[in-house]
Design a protein around this motif. Structure first.
Motif, short mmCIF file in Angstrom:
data_model
loop_
_atom_site.label_atom_id
_atom_site.label_comp_id
_atom_site.label_asym_id
_atom_site.label_seq_id
_atom_site.Cartn_x
_atom_site.Cartn_y
_atom_site.Cartn_z
N GLU A 291 0.62 -1.32 -0.06
CA GLU A 291 -0.05 -0.07 0.07
C GLU A 291 0.96 1.33 -0.07
O GLU A 291 1.73 1.51 0.95
N ILE A 292 0.38 2.00 -0.86
CA ILE A 292 1.31 3.65 -0.91
C ILE A 292 0.81 4.14 0.55
O ILE A 292 -0.25 4.48 0.80
N LEU A 293 2.02 5.07 0.81
CA LEU A 293 1.77 5.84 2.00
C LEU A 293 2.25 7.17 1.82
O LEU A 293 3.67 7.17 0.99
N VAL A 294 1.87 8.32 2.11
CA VAL A 294 2.07 9.63 1.77
C VAL A 294 2.40 10.03 3.08
O VAL A 294 1.72 10.22 4.01
N PRO A 295 3.81 10.88 3.11
CA PRO A 295 4.28 11.44 4.14
C PRO A 295 3.36 12.68 4.67
O PRO A 295 3.06 13.46 3.61
N PRO B 188 -3.93 5.79 1.46
CA PRO B 188 -4.68 6.54 0.32
C PRO B 188 -6.03 7.03 0.63
O PRO B 188 -6.72 7.98 -0.07
N VAL B 189 -6.92 6.18 1.38
CA VAL B 189 -8.37 6.68 1.79
C VAL B 189 -8.23 8.06 2.50
O VAL B 189 -9.21 8.68 2.42
N ILE B 190 -7.27 8.20 3.29
CA ILE B 190 -7.29 9.46 3.85
C ILE B 190 -6.62 10.71 3.00
O ILE B 190 -7.17 11.66 3.23
N VAL B 191 -5.74 10.46 2.13
CA VAL B 191 -5.33 11.41 1.28
C VAL B 191 -6.56 11.96 0.55
O VAL B 191 -7.05 12.99 0.13
N GLU B 192 -7.41 10.69 -0.06
CA GLU B 192 -8.51 11.08 -0.80
C GLU B 192 -9.64 12.16 -0.07
O GLU B 192 -10.45 12.90 -0.52
N GLU C 261 -7.20 14.51 19.16
CA GLU C 261 -7.91 13.22 19.92
C GLU C 261 -7.04 11.99 19.61
O GLU C 261 -6.82 11.64 18.63
N ARG C 262 -7.28 11.51 20.64
CA ARG C 262 -6.30 10.18 20.82
C ARG C 262 -6.60 9.09 19.67
O ARG C 262 -5.91 8.58 19.03
N SER C 263 -7.95 8.90 19.74
CA SER C 263 -8.54 7.82 18.61
C SER C 263 -8.15 8.02 17.16
O SER C 263 -8.21 7.16 16.50
N ALA C 264 -7.98 9.33 16.86
CA ALA C 264 -7.82 9.59 15.62
C ALA C 264 -6.24 9.68 14.99
O ALA C 264 -6.03 9.40 13.80
N CYS C 265 -5.61 9.42 15.96
CA CYS C 265 -3.93 9.37 15.66
C CYS C 265 -3.58 8.40 14.57
O CYS C 265 -2.94 8.69 13.61
N ALA C 266 -4.11 7.19 14.71
CA ALA C 266 -4.10 6.31 13.75
C ALA C 266 -4.34 6.61 12.38
O ALA C 266 -3.91 5.89 11.37
N LEU C 267 -5.42 7.57 12.09
CA LEU C 267 -5.65 7.99 10.74
C LEU C 267 -4.74 8.60 9.92
O LEU C 267 -4.80 8.72 9.05
N PHE C 268 -3.82 9.39 10.84
CA PHE C 268 -2.88 10.08 10.15
C PHE C 268 -1.40 9.50 10.41
O PHE C 268 -0.35 10.17 10.31
N GLY C 269 -1.38 8.42 11.01
CA GLY C 269 -0.05 7.63 11.35
C GLY C 269 0.81 8.43 12.02
O GLY C 269 2.19 8.42 11.98
N ILE C 270 0.17 9.04 13.15
CA ILE C 270 1.13 9.92 13.94
C ILE C 270 1.73 8.92 15.19
O ILE C 270 1.15 8.06 15.44
N VAL C 271 2.75 9.53 15.66
CA VAL C 271 3.60 8.54 16.73
C VAL C 271 3.16 8.89 17.83
O VAL C 271 2.93 10.14 18.32
N SER D 289 -5.50 -4.60 12.27
CA SER D 289 -5.93 -5.57 11.53
C SER D 289 -6.55 -4.88 10.24
O SER D 289 -7.17 -5.58 9.40
N THR D 290 -7.27 -3.73 10.70
CA THR D 290 -8.06 -2.96 9.55
C THR D 290 -6.97 -2.08 8.95
O THR D 290 -7.57 -1.31 8.08
N GLY D 291 -5.90 -2.08 9.09
CA GLY D 291 -4.74 -1.27 8.29
C GLY D 291 -4.57 0.07 8.86
O GLY D 291 -3.66 0.63 7.91
#
Length: 370
Positions: A39-43, A60-64, A175-185, A274-276
């Motif tokens: 899967e392509i990941l965009v910085p 990609p789904v977040i970039v869109e 917000e803590r739960s949203a960090c995974a959407l942006f690949g935040i450390v 598990s959901t990416g």
């Protein structure tokens, strides 16, 4: 001592469950996760400048979705939040000199306060519209702010007064739960309370207090955990976060923690759910060794805030069985392996993958390649 005989999962297998992202940049400068269908990941850059720090990775789904967010902003006569540099014919130059697509905040979002406000509105709207319900929907929402830093390996600072933010590593909070959407450390604290008992054969055997996570937990319900573990909220120091978690989760008094706790290092890994979704994490690790011949009652954890079903003082052999059976929350299994290594139960002589395990427990997310 632990033998090399393998039961179910190996220690390296257990590490691989948690540290499961493998990055590769192709000849065109595009970043891929080779372990997830390439899967392509965009910085995600902090600002539009090519020498701006990279703070996350976007699927990609977040970039869109960010494209749609910019369209909505234009339709409503608002400033766009996102600079999208995605056209292969117009790639910008990345910090490492390799061309590639990227996304950043627009330069008008030039303070932590402005970025925090923008992310608050965005994440709450995504929550309320059910855009990513399995990540930041109402049932997953934590109502807890996490810090985002310019340098994820830098100092954990925080503005004491809003508006006095120059020169800080602190970039914004979200917000803590949203960090995974942006690949935040993200960052957490994990502690093991344990003792060691000498057997008739003269060998030491470990016992560790192990909680079972409540079935109501939004992540990994019913899994085993470390004695105390939790995230580090924005504006709170690492150790004070541990003190807070010890009282809230395990009913252990602050004075016990302050007197007996040792900081023993950290672990870091790049976990894809598990959901990416992407969760690069750093966990600061602490121990309490229950001294022999003392009253153990102050060290006995008891559930308090409903996040733990129960605690069990788990014997050495049972702990190994649980670990090899993948009964621990993935990152908690890594903390247990780290404990075994530090106490000399896993060694270069009895574990053929010793150096691979050591390196994987202390990874840097291949951050230089973001």
């Amino acid at each position: 001592m632990i033998t090399s005989e393998k039961q179910n999962l190996s220690f390296l297998d257990i590490v691989g469950i948690c540290d499961n992202v493998h990055l590769h940049r192709d000849t065109e400068g595009v970043l891929h996760d080779t372990s997830y269908n390439s899967e392509i990941l965009v910085p995600l850059y902090l600002l539009e400048s090519p020498d701006s720090p990279v703070i996350g990775l976007l699927r990609p789904v977040i970039v869109e979705q960010l494209k749609l967010e910019n369209e909505k902003s234009r339709e409503n006569g608002l400033q766009e939040l996102w600079a999208l540099r995605l056209d292969p014919s117009k790639y910008t130059t990345l910090r490492n000199g390799i061309p590639g697509p990227s996304v950043s905040f627009r330069d008008w979002l030039n303070t932590p306060t402005k970025r925090t406000a923008a992310m608050k509105e965005l994440c709450e709207r995504w929550r309320d519209t059910g855009l990513f319900p399995g990540v930041c929907g109402p049932k997953k929402w934590r109502a807890e702010l996490y810090p985002v830093y310019c340098d994820p390996f830098g100092v954990h600072d925080h503005p004491l007064i809003a508006g006095h933010e120059d020169g800080l590593n602190f970039a914004f909070e979200m917000e803590r739960s949203a960090c995974a959407l942006f690949g935040i450390v993200t960052y957490g604290v994990h502690m093991s309370i344990y003792d060691e008992v000498e057997q008739d054969d003269g060998q030491r055997r470990l016992r560790v207090w192990v909680p079972t996570r409540a079935l109501t937990k939004p992540t990994f319900p019913g899994y085993l955990d470390n004695t105390v573990a939790g995230g580090i909220p924005s504006g709170m120091s690492v150790f004070e976060s541990l003190v807070k978690e010890c009282m809230e989760e395990a009913s252990i008094e602050p004075e016990v923690i302050r007197k007996h706790t040792r900081a023993v290092g950290s672990i870091s890994y790049f976990f894809r759910t598990s959901t990416g979704w992407l969760q690069p994490e750093i966990e600061y690790v602490y121990d309490i060794f229950i001294p022999p011949g003392v009253d153990p009652s102050p060290f006995i954890p008891r559930p308090l805030d409903g996040e733990v079903e129960s605690f069990e003082f788990v014997t050495h052999d049972r702990l190994l069985q649980q670990l090899r059976s993948a009964l621990f929350k993935p990152n908690c299994g890594l903390v247990i392996i780290d404990l075994f290594i530090r106490l000399g139960y896993i060694t270069p002589d009895n574990e053929p993958d010793f150096m691979k395990i050591i390196n994987r427990l202390h990874g840097n997310f291949d951050y230089g390649n973001w």
